[in-house]
Design a protein around this motif. Structure first.
Motif, short mmCIF file in Angstrom:
data_model
loop_
_atom_site.label_atom_id
_atom_site.label_comp_id
_atom_site.label_asym_id
_atom_site.label_seq_id
_atom_site.Cartn_x
_atom_site.Cartn_y
_atom_site.Cartn_z
N UNK A 91 -35.33 27.59 31.39
CA UNK A 91 -36.22 26.98 30.41
C UNK A 91 -35.41 26.10 29.47
N UNK A 92 -35.76 24.82 29.43
CA UNK A 92 -35.07 23.84 28.59
C UNK A 92 -36.13 22.98 27.90
N UNK A 93 -35.70 22.18 26.95
CA UNK A 93 -36.63 21.29 26.28
C UNK A 93 -36.80 20.00 27.09
N UNK A 94 -37.83 19.21 26.81
CA UNK A 94 -37.96 17.91 27.48
C UNK A 94 -36.73 17.02 27.26
N UNK A 95 -36.16 17.05 26.05
CA UNK A 95 -34.96 16.24 25.79
C UNK A 95 -33.79 16.72 26.63
N UNK A 239 -37.57 28.26 19.66
CA UNK A 239 -36.67 27.32 18.98
C UNK A 239 -36.64 25.97 19.70
N UNK A 240 -36.69 26.00 21.02
CA UNK A 240 -36.77 24.75 21.78
C UNK A 240 -38.05 23.99 21.42
N UNK A 241 -39.16 24.70 21.25
CA UNK A 241 -40.43 24.05 20.87
C UNK A 241 -40.31 23.37 19.52
N UNK A 242 -39.73 24.08 18.56
CA UNK A 242 -39.62 23.51 17.21
C UNK A 242 -38.73 22.28 17.21
N UNK A 243 -37.72 22.27 18.05
CA UNK A 243 -36.85 21.10 18.15
C UNK A 243 -37.50 19.95 18.91
N UNK A 245 -40.70 18.94 18.55
CA UNK A 245 -41.82 18.34 17.82
C UNK A 245 -41.37 17.89 16.44
N UNK A 246 -41.70 16.65 16.10
CA UNK A 246 -41.40 16.16 14.76
C UNK A 246 -42.34 16.75 13.72
#
Length: 281
Positions: A91-95, A239-243, A245-246
């Motif tokens: 599981x990783x962020x889109x970035x 934490x990945x979600x919070x990072x 989304x602006x």
């Protein structure tokens, strides 16, 4: 096919068993070597290093804790076979997925992001949701593998690795937010004289019925050590979600606070339902 499996935690083990059952050759590596023992007993070959594992592999399957571990294990210069496809389940962020796409393109690596949606029980049953993002030719190689652990109706192709990463975070947002809702329902019930069993009964037919059905027995039974999805992992995902989304995600922030409290109390490796434990006293 010869599969290199990098990361044999709870989920990595289950995926490895599916590969072995389908008669694939599995070379498995984990930072903590003892984690590989059960898979070796099931027929896998123990690799002493990531380099050893990926040698001559057709597919390199990474099931790691998070994006930083992917960077340490793969992006640090791991030499993948020229024609191998790298299927990252982490599981990783889109970035992060965009970064890994750029790295793979520059290195000539065939990269697919294929996160799974679900915990250990559906993993064992081959009923996980799976999103596969990458080039069509590469998806053609790994889709038959993903089908081993996927529910047929929940195995989806998406356009890019980043889109797959977004889909996984959306699924885990739903999980985390509804779990926090269940905790707050238990808190409200307790404040008004209802025990956990009574609250769970009252939630039947409501928007929290699914999560109550999923975790109710764990909560009332106090079996938090039978981990299906750890508090540590869900906290990392939030934490990945919070990072990603602006704009504020207040429900995610509340769920993360509950998970962080559980981690600080030493329950990070317990099931995510452990965040309901304070409401049972």
């Amino acid at each position: 096919m010869k599969i290199a499996l990098l990361g044999v935690g709870r989920m990595g083990h289950e995926l490895g068993v599916h590969l072995l059952t389908a008669n694939h050759e599995v070379s498995a590596w984990n930072r903590t070597p003892a984690r590989v023992d059960r898979l070796v007993e099931a027929g896998a070959t123990r690799a002493e290093s990531p380099e050893d594992a990926v040698r001559d592999a057709d597919v390199v399957l990474t099931v790691l804790f998070g994006p930083d571990t992917v960077r340490e294990v793969v992006l640090s210069g791991l030499d993948l076979p020229a024609d191998a496809v790298w299927l990252d389940v982490t599981t990783v962020s889109p970035a992060d997925a965009l970064e890994f796409t750029d790295y793979a393109t520059a290195a000539g690596i065939r990269y697919v992001h294929g996160p799974v949606i679900g915990s250990l029980a559906p993993a064992r049953a081959g009923r996980l949701g799976v999103m596969l993002g990458g080039a069509d030719a590469d998806l053609d190689v790994v889709e038959p593998l993903a089908a081993l652990w996927a529910d047929d109706e929940r195995l989806r192709r998406v356009q890019t690795p980043a889109a797959a990463a977004t889909g996984k975070l959306l699924a885990n947002l739903a999980l985390g937010v509804t779990l926090q809702g269940l905790v707050e329902a238990l808190r409200l019930g307790k404040a008004n004289g209802l025990d956990a069993a009574a609250v769970l009964e009252q939630l039947e037919g409501t928007g929290l019925a699914v999560i109550a059905g999923m975790k109710g027995a764990v909560i009332t039974g106090g079996t938090f050590e039978d981990t299906q999805f750890s508090a540590d992992l869900l906290a990392k995902d939030l934490r990945l979600m919070l990072r990603s989304s602006e704009d504020p995600l207040p429900a995610v922030t509340a769920a993360l606070q509950s998970l962080t409290d559980a981690q600080r109390s030493g329950s990070g490796d317990d099931d995510i339902a452990v965040i309901a434990k304070p409401e049972l006293g």
